[in-house]
Design a protein around this motif. Structure first.
Motif, PDB file in Angstrom:
ATOM      1  N   CYS A   1       0.826  -1.214   0.000  1.00  0.00           N
ATOM      2  CA  CYS A   1       0.000   0.000   0.000  1.00  0.00           C
ATOM      3  C   CYS A   1       0.857   1.259   0.000  1.00  0.00           C
TER       4      CYS A   1
ATOM      5  N   THR B   1      -3.816  -0.800  -5.555  1.00  0.00           N
ATOM      6  CA  THR B   1      -5.183  -1.014  -6.030  1.00  0.00           C
ATOM      7  C   THR B   1      -5.715  -2.313  -5.433  1.00  0.00           C
ATOM      8  N   PRO B   2      -7.021  -2.437  -5.288  1.00  0.00           N
ATOM      9  CA  PRO B   2      -7.580  -3.686  -4.750  1.00  0.00           C
ATOM     10  C   PRO B   2      -7.175  -4.907  -5.565  1.00  0.00           C
TER      11      PRO B   2
ATOM     12  N   ASP C   1     -13.071  -7.570   0.657  1.00  0.00           N
ATOM     13  CA  ASP C   1     -14.139  -6.630   1.020  1.00  0.00           C
ATOM     14  C   ASP C   1     -14.413  -6.662   2.517  1.00  0.00           C
TER      15      ASP C   1
ATOM     16  N   VAL D   1     -11.650  -4.732   4.324  1.00  0.00           N
ATOM     17  CA  VAL D   1     -11.812  -3.289   4.138  1.00  0.00           C
ATOM     18  C   VAL D   1     -12.975  -2.780   4.998  1.00  0.00           C
TER      19      VAL D   1
ATOM     20  N   GLU E   1     -10.327   2.399   1.831  1.00  0.00           N
ATOM     21  CA  GLU E   1     -10.495   2.618   0.394  1.00  0.00           C
ATOM     22  C   GLU E   1     -10.726   4.099   0.110  1.00  0.00           C
TER      23      GLU E   1
ATOM     24  N   ARG F   1      -9.929   3.053  -7.532  1.00  0.00           N
ATOM     25  CA  ARG F   1      -9.939   2.723  -6.115  1.00  0.00           C
ATOM     26  C   ARG F   1      -8.508   2.490  -5.649  1.00  0.00           C
TER      27      ARG F   1
ATOM     28  N   ILE G   1      -6.101   1.674  -2.119  1.00  0.00           N
ATOM     29  CA  ILE G   1      -6.179   1.118  -0.774  1.00  0.00           C
ATOM     30  C   ILE G   1      -4.990   1.602   0.054  1.00  0.00           C
ATOM     31  N   TYR G   2      -5.297   2.078   1.264  1.00  0.00           N
ATOM     32  CA  TYR G   2      -4.278   2.502   2.225  1.00  0.00           C
ATOM     33  C   TYR G   2      -4.441   1.672   3.505  1.00  0.00           C
TER      34      TYR G   2
ATOM     35  N   ARG H   1     -18.608   3.148   0.709  1.00  0.00           N
ATOM     36  CA  ARG H   1     -18.025   2.696  -0.555  1.00  0.00           C
ATOM     37  C   ARG H   1     -19.134   2.597  -1.605  1.00  0.00           C
TER      38      ARG H   1
ATOM     39  N   ARG I   1     -21.080  -1.744   4.628  1.00  0.00           N
ATOM     40  CA  ARG I   1     -20.027  -1.663   5.646  1.00  0.00           C
ATOM     41  C   ARG I   1     -20.585  -1.320   7.024  1.00  0.00           C
TER      42      ARG I   1
END
Length: 358
Positions: free
Chosen positions: A44, A47-48, A75, A78, A85, A96, A98-99, A262, A304
């Motif tokens: 990171c 990307t996913p 998912d 996340v 995201e 998208r 991701i961090y 998301r 989520r």
């Protein structure tokens, strides 16, 4: 002189579990979740699809996996807050990224702690003083009945503590029709979309109990507003809402729009509203375990805000005839049935036979 030794697949799998800090014989979901966190910690921002594909390529020789299975595990990680995201609109694409989620813990009213977040470069979330006390359950990591000394160690290891109320914060319930009308209004303000590459829609006429079977390309008979996904030049398919007229693409609204969720969360919420409006509300399965617990099963992935709530209140479970499931105490079950009725307009289906997977 170092020796290289060949391992058979089972020995290699057990070595992988040990390297990830998991016990021998850990379940697939726990293996996938920890592998995703470890891969993200060294990749990171990423990307996913890069994270998912890296995990699949490494684990597939040991545990045959489908891209869909790894994607669903991703998912869940996340949504649980371990990864974050962000939509990057640069270059004309809604990409998208991701961090790593910051190290935190959520305190239940019972005193248990839900541990979340990922440290860079594979560093453990907590140190040696706590690591043996962390209980891993699929994508969740918990500290159960922590002592005063253990709570002090949580602070020493730098985990910010969040309250149960703050973690489960969500929008108030609203009428399904009002939610649908809000999206229709936003869609109506969009210009003509032109042809939308790789479009797939969630068919509102198909049984809500079979989520995967509802996805299909548009046909010439489709007219109306649909939850959909569309392909892009690179990266994962984007979530969107589309208007079709006799199968032709009329307008497009990319998700997310509301800022707090998301794209998939908004899409699943909106589809639940469509199903309720169409007179075929999604059903939550209610099944007793025979051990003083009750399972709730969902026909589609949870937004989520629902997963975070159930991650804190219950335990993930395999529920027969459901795509996703959790297990609760009888007291919490009553509140959660009311919650999904109010927020996702779900009806309930009580199954009298007991679960067999406790």
């Amino acid at each position: 002189m170092a020796m290289v030794r060949a391992l058979d697949p089972e020995a290699a799998l057990q070595a992988t579990l040990a390297e990830l800090g998991l016990p021998p014989g850990a379940d697939r979901a726990s293996l996938l979740a920890e592998s995703l966190r470890r891969t993200a910690s060294v990749r990171c921002p990423s990307t996913p699809q890069a994270i998912v594909e890296a995990v699949r390529q490494v684990l597939d020789p040991l545990v045959p996996l489908t891209g869909e299975e790894v994607g669903e595990a991703f998912d869940a990680v996340v949504a649980a807050g371990d990864l974050v995201e962000v939509i990057d609109p640069s270059g004309g694409q809604r990409r998208r990224l991701i961090y790593l989620g910051p190290p935190r813990c959520v305190e239940r009213s019972t005193g248990d702690l839900l541990l979340i977040g990922v440290r860079p470069d594979g560093a453990p979330l907590v140190g040696e003083g706590l690591i043996e006390r962390v209980h891993v359950d699929r994508h969740l990591r918990r500290l159960v009945n922590p002592t005063v000394e253990e709570l002090e160690l949580v602070s020493v290891y730098g985990l910010d503590r969040l309250s149960e109320d703050k973690w489960m914060r969500h929008a108030p319930p609203q009428d399904a029709v009002d939610l649908i009308e809000a999206y229709k209004g936003m869609l109506a303000r969009q210009g003509p979309s032109g042809e939308i590459p790789g479009l797939r829609i969630l068919d509102p006429t198909r049984n809500p109990a079979y989520y995967r079977g509802r996805w299909r390309p548009p046909s010439s008979s489709d007219s109306g507003i649909y939850v959909a996904r569309r392909s892009q030049g690179y990266g994962a398919d984007l979530w969107c809402v589309v208007e079709l007229r006799d199968g032709s693409h009329v307008r497009l609204l990319d998700l997310p729009l509301l800022g707090r969720d998301r794209g998939c969360d908004e899409a699943w919420h909106l589809q639940a509203a469509f199903d309720a409006q169409n007179g075929s509300p999604q059903e939550v399965i209610v099944r007793r375990t025979g051990a003083g617990r009750i399972q709730l099963g969902l026909p589609a992935p949870p937004p989520r805000w629902l997963q975070r709530r159930w991650d804190l209140l219950g335990n993930p479970a395999e529920v027969k005839s459901a795509l996703f499931g959790y297990e609760f105490s009888p007291r919490d079950t009553r509140a959660e049935l009311d919650f999904v009725k109010d927020h996702l307009w779900m009806s309930r289906r009580v199954v009298n036979e007991e679960a067999t997977n406790e």
